[in-house]
Design an enzyme around this catalytic site. Structure first.
Site, PDB file in Angstrom:
ATOM      1  N   HIS A  84      -6.982   0.497  -7.955  1.00 13.07           N
ATOM      2  CA  HIS A  84      -8.027   0.639  -6.936  1.00 13.07           C
ATOM      3  C   HIS A  84      -8.603   2.053  -6.906  1.00 13.07           C
ATOM      4  CE1 HIS A  84      -4.797   1.822  -3.916  1.00 13.07           C
ATOM      5  NE2 HIS A  84      -5.770   2.556  -3.444  1.00 13.07           N
ATOM      6  N   ASP A 221      -1.034  -2.618  -9.502  1.00  8.27           N
ATOM      7  CA  ASP A 221      -2.127  -1.713  -9.122  1.00  8.27           C
ATOM      8  C   ASP A 221      -2.103  -0.403  -9.936  1.00  8.27           C
ATOM      9  OD1 ASP A 221      -4.177  -0.439  -7.805  1.00  8.27           O
ATOM     10  OD2 ASP A 221      -3.472  -0.936  -5.798  1.00  8.27           O
ATOM     11  N   SER A 624      -2.391   7.203  -2.710  1.00  4.20           N
ATOM     12  CA  SER A 624      -2.530   6.162  -3.722  1.00  4.20           C
ATOM     13  C   SER A 624      -2.505   6.787  -5.097  1.00  4.20           C
ATOM     14  CB  SER A 624      -3.843   5.413  -3.535  1.00  4.20           C
ATOM     15  OG  SER A 624      -3.664   4.410  -2.595  1.00  4.20           O
TER      16      SER A 624
HETATM   17  N1  ARG Z   1      -4.405  -0.655   1.323  1.00  3.86           N
HETATM   18  C1  ARG Z   1      -4.527   0.175   0.171  1.00  3.86           C
HETATM   19  C2  ARG Z   1      -5.267   1.464   0.530  1.00  3.86           C
HETATM   20  O1  ARG Z   1      -5.466   1.719   1.676  1.00  3.86           O
HETATM   21  C3  ARG Z   1      -5.165  -0.533  -0.973  1.00  3.86           C
HETATM   22  C4  ARG Z   1      -6.634  -0.775  -0.854  1.00  3.86           C
HETATM   23  C5  ARG Z   1      -7.261  -1.437  -2.036  1.00  3.86           C
HETATM   24  N2  ARG Z   1      -6.867  -2.808  -2.175  1.00  3.86           N
HETATM   25  C6  ARG Z   1      -7.458  -3.845  -1.510  1.00  3.86           C
HETATM   26  N3  ARG Z   1      -6.982  -5.032  -1.653  1.00  3.86           N
HETATM   27  N4  ARG Z   1      -8.516  -3.661  -0.744  1.00  3.86           N
HETATM   28  O2  ARG Z   1      -6.051   2.075  -0.116  1.00  3.86           O
HETATM   29  N1  GLU Z   2      -3.976   2.519  -0.414  1.00  3.56           N
HETATM   30  C1  GLU Z   2      -3.937   3.826   0.174  1.00  3.56           C
HETATM   31  C2  GLU Z   2      -4.717   4.851  -0.661  1.00  3.56           C
HETATM   32  O1  GLU Z   2      -5.676   4.508  -1.301  1.00  3.56           O
HETATM   33  C3  GLU Z   2      -2.537   4.214   0.383  1.00  3.56           C
HETATM   34  C4  GLU Z   2      -2.079   3.424   1.507  1.00  3.56           C
HETATM   35  C5  GLU Z   2      -1.784   4.295   2.697  1.00  3.56           C
HETATM   36  O2  GLU Z   2      -0.650   4.797   2.715  1.00  3.56           O
HETATM   37  O3  GLU Z   2      -2.671   4.461   3.562  1.00  3.56           O
HETATM   38  O4  GLU Z   2      -4.469   6.033  -0.594  1.00  3.56           O
END
Ligand code: ARG
Ligand code: GLU
Length: 689
Positions: A84, A221, A624
């Site tokens: 991502h 990921d 991330s």
């Molecule tokens: N929750 C993760 C973050 O905050 C992953 C986001 C990307 N993945 C998704 N399914 N939208 O960035």
């Molecule tokens: N998915 C998050 C990022 O892109 C990390 C998740 C979080 O700890 O907020 O950094």
């Protein structure tokens, strides 16, 4: 005597430092935590983590782009991050003929690696405490404006000095602890970063929005890049003549994996936390802001989903927009629930009561009350600004109209904008969102916080629906041909457009009536926090305070552990390929795995292939792509998420619920080998076992 010892022990227990797992520590000060880390199983030294005299692990960690982390895994600049985090670059290289998002991408030799305009990676050269230099010339009694000017001047001089020799050097002075401490961060920024590999989205984004922020998780990921440099190994613009960059240090990869209880640590760049604020701030987040924004986004998501489920074309157009609306929406749900469950407001208030008692009669007397008073002034303005962003500013046509207006004189920029916009625009969604969001602004925002123009216009239309019908019927911005034909000579007509009028009336209201008050009060709040932060450190001299996250490099440590999300459920912290097969369903987009993965599984022997794991490391957005390492500093995983029940860790850490989610590095190796057939990449990696 015995009684005194017991009392003393009790007093010590009461002021015990934070639980081991909470904290995002500054690498340069990690020596202060190293005993605790070692007590928890770490086998390396502080110098192994951060050193300016020799290569250390910090030299293998980068800020990837401007909001993710990445790690070096070879002496030839090979870099790992999340899928991502690489998503937009993978997307830019994709077309109907080469859909790398759908099919994945694997360079089979270095000549096939793909350059990415605008992508940079930043290595931290060093970080220095420059508080004394930055505050030189500041004294009690000088005005805040003079103080700010002095700080800026001193900082600029430090930055200039730090970057004067050396290619690609950038420096920033960061205020930590609300301006009680200043650090100079010096980075070396490389700007030729090429795409090496990415799995198909059905692996890299497996589980999609359904599984996002959740456990059990089975997302692969990751994406792979390579940093290139000039022949002198220094940063250089993209050139075919550039050569793979040789880092001072790269990470060794462990193939042994992790088991419950194992020590882990995360090295990366968390973006923003607010751990030391007063109860009122937490109350606003958990009980006001989050619930309202969640409800507004639920409405938008439902509208998008309805049309996406009716048409494959609309699903493709809106999947990325949907994902970004849904990401924060889901996070806020966990955050507000967590704040309520943890009783954070009450515990902050109890803490403040003790603090007030301690502060009585001294220089911090009245400080907490002052903060409460400032929030009382701030909150209605802040709420109005949040409504503005979550309602009026979500109408795509209105945003687009304003952007076009700014580019009337630049035909190329305007046509690029129009192409991108119309490719992914479905007007029935926008019309429905207009009606719902303008309606929500009208019914949920206090009259005194609405633009006068808004009230009059709505009254003259009689209903939001009538306004909507008229705006979409009359606006020129719904018609691509008309937008493409617009030039500077049409400025007057553009100004009369109903979408522009809406956009500008709100922009004027925001900049005249909301923003001035908000900026002034926020400034006062930050100044009060400068005192409150220092006061808390004096109030609790034995507590270890880590600075709030600000996208600078941090170390968090903890251990592999599951959790219990609710009564009678206990989560095991390791997921496997078997779970992917259990979820596999060709009819559900988020769970439709590539056929190759089914075939590999059918061959047998891969049931126990690890995929993801949970640990107690304190992370946040920005972490991330961060390397997750074991007690010997070998790479065991790549951080990519947190569990939603623990997302209140940005304001309060709960050891029972806060878990970071990592990709098991062995799943990356598995996918590279069996799906990408790119195991030639292993030749340049160093394996610890
Ligand atoms: N929750 C993760 C973050 O905050 C992953 C986001 C990307 N993945 C998704 N399914 N939208 O960035
Ligand atoms: N998915 C998050 C990022 O892109 C990390 C998740 C979080 O700890 O907020 O950094």
């Amino acid at each position: 005597m015995k009684k005194t010892i017991i009392l003393l022990a009790m007093a010590l227990l009461a002021i015990q430092p934070l639980r081991a797992d909470e904290g995002m520590w500054l690498p340069a000060l990690i020596s202060q935590r190293i005993d605790d880390m070692q007590k928890n199983g770490f086998r390396l030294t502080a110098e192994d983590i951060y050193s300016i005299n020799q290569a250390s692990l910090k030299d293998a960690v980068v800020l990837f782009g401007s909001g993710c982390t990445g790690e070096l895994v070879s002496d030839d600049g090979l870099l790992l991050t999340n899928h991502h985090c690489g998503y937009s670059y993978i997307q830019r290289h994709s077309s109907v003929e080469h859909d790398y998002l759908k099919d994945g991408f694997w360079a089979m030799s270095r000549s096939e690696e793909l350059p990415n305009r605008g992508l940079t990676v930043s290595f931290l050269e060093r970080m220095d405490d420059v508080t004394a230099e930055v505050l030189k010339g500041c004294h009690d009694g000088m005005s805040e404006a003079d103080r700010d000017a002095r700080i800026r001047k001193n900082s600029d001089a430090l930055i200039k000095k730090a970057t004067k020799d050396g290619k690609g050097l950038q420096a920033r002075v960061e205020a930590l602890y609300y301006g009680n401490q200043y650090y100079l961060f010096i980075y070396k920024v490389y700007r030729d970063v090429r795409l090496v590999g990415a799995p198909p989205s059905s692996i890299g984004k497996f589980g999609g929005e359904t599984d996002n922020w959740m456990w059990p998780r089975h997302t692969g990921d990751f994406s792979i890049f390579r940093i290139y440099a000039g022949r002198d190994n220094e940063p250089a613009d993209y050139s075919a003549d550039n050569v793979p960059f040789h880092p001072k240090r790269s990470m060794r990869i462990s193939r042994t994996g992790v088991k419950p209880g194992d020590f882990t640590f995360v090295y990366g760049c968390p973006g923003s936390t607010r751990e030391y604020v007063i109860g009122e701030d937490v109350h606003y987040i958990g009980y006001e802001s989050d619930p309202r924004k969640i409800a507004l986004r639920t409405t938008r998501l439902d509208i998008q989903k309805k049309y996406m489920s009716q048409s494959q074309a609309v699903r493709i157009q809106y999947s990325s927009k949907y994902a970004s609306v849904a990401n924060a929406w889901k996070k806020w749900q966990g955050e507000s629930k967590g704040i309520v469950r943890l009783g954070t407001v009450a515990s902050k208030k109890a803490y403040e009561a003790r603090f007030r008692e301690w502060a009585r009669g001294g220089r911090y007397d009245g400080l907490v009350d002052k903060l409460y008073g400032l929030y009382e002034r701030r909150n209605p303005y802040y709420l109005a600004s949040e409504y503005y962003s979550e309602t009026i500013r979500t109408i795509e046509l209105v945003q687009f109209a304003a952007q076009v207006k700014n580019r009337l004189g630049d035909a190329r920029a305007k046509s690029e904008l129009a192409e991108t916009f119309f490719k992914d625009y479905y007007q029935p969604i926008d019309e429905e969102i207009f009606e719902a969001m303008v309606g929500a602004f009208d019914s949920q925002v206090d009259d005194s916080f609405k633009p006068e123009w808004f009230r009059q216009t709505l009254a003259s239309y009689g209903s939001v629906k009538a306004w909507r019908d008229d705006l979409f019927a009359r606006s020129i911005f719904t018609d691509k041909a008309r937008v493409l034909a617009l030039g500077e000579e049409d400025a007057a007509a553009v100004d009369q457009d109903p979408a522009i009028q809406l956009s500008e009336a709100f922009a004027a209201w925001y900049s005249e009536q909301i923003s001035p008050v908000l900026s002034a009060v926020n400034k006062d709040i930050n100044l009060a926090y400068r005192d409150y932060m220092r006061a808390q450190m004096e109030f609790e001299p034995d507590r270890a305070f880590y600075p709030d996250a600000n996208l600078t490099l941090r170390v968090a440590y903890g251990h592999v552990e599951g959790y219990s999300p609710s009564d009678a459920i206990e989560y095991y912290p390791v997921s496997t390929l078997k779970g992917i097969i259990e979820k596999d369903d060709p009819d559900i987009f988020d769970y439709n795995i590539p056929q190759v993965l089914r075939d590999i599984y059918a061959e047998g022997g891969h049931d126990d292939q690890p995929v993801c794991f949970l640990a107690t490391n304190h992370t946040s957005g920005g972490n991330s792509g961060s390397p997750v390492m074991n007690a010997d500093g070998a790479l065991v995983g790549i951080n990519f998420d947190r569990v939603w029940e623990g997302t209140m860790s940005d304001v309060a850490f709960d050891p029972a619920f806060c878990r970071n989610i990592s990709l098991d590095i062995r799943y990356l190796l598995f996918v590279v080998e069996h799906v990408g057939h790119a195991s030639y990449l292993f030749d340049e990696m160093h394996f610890a076992d």
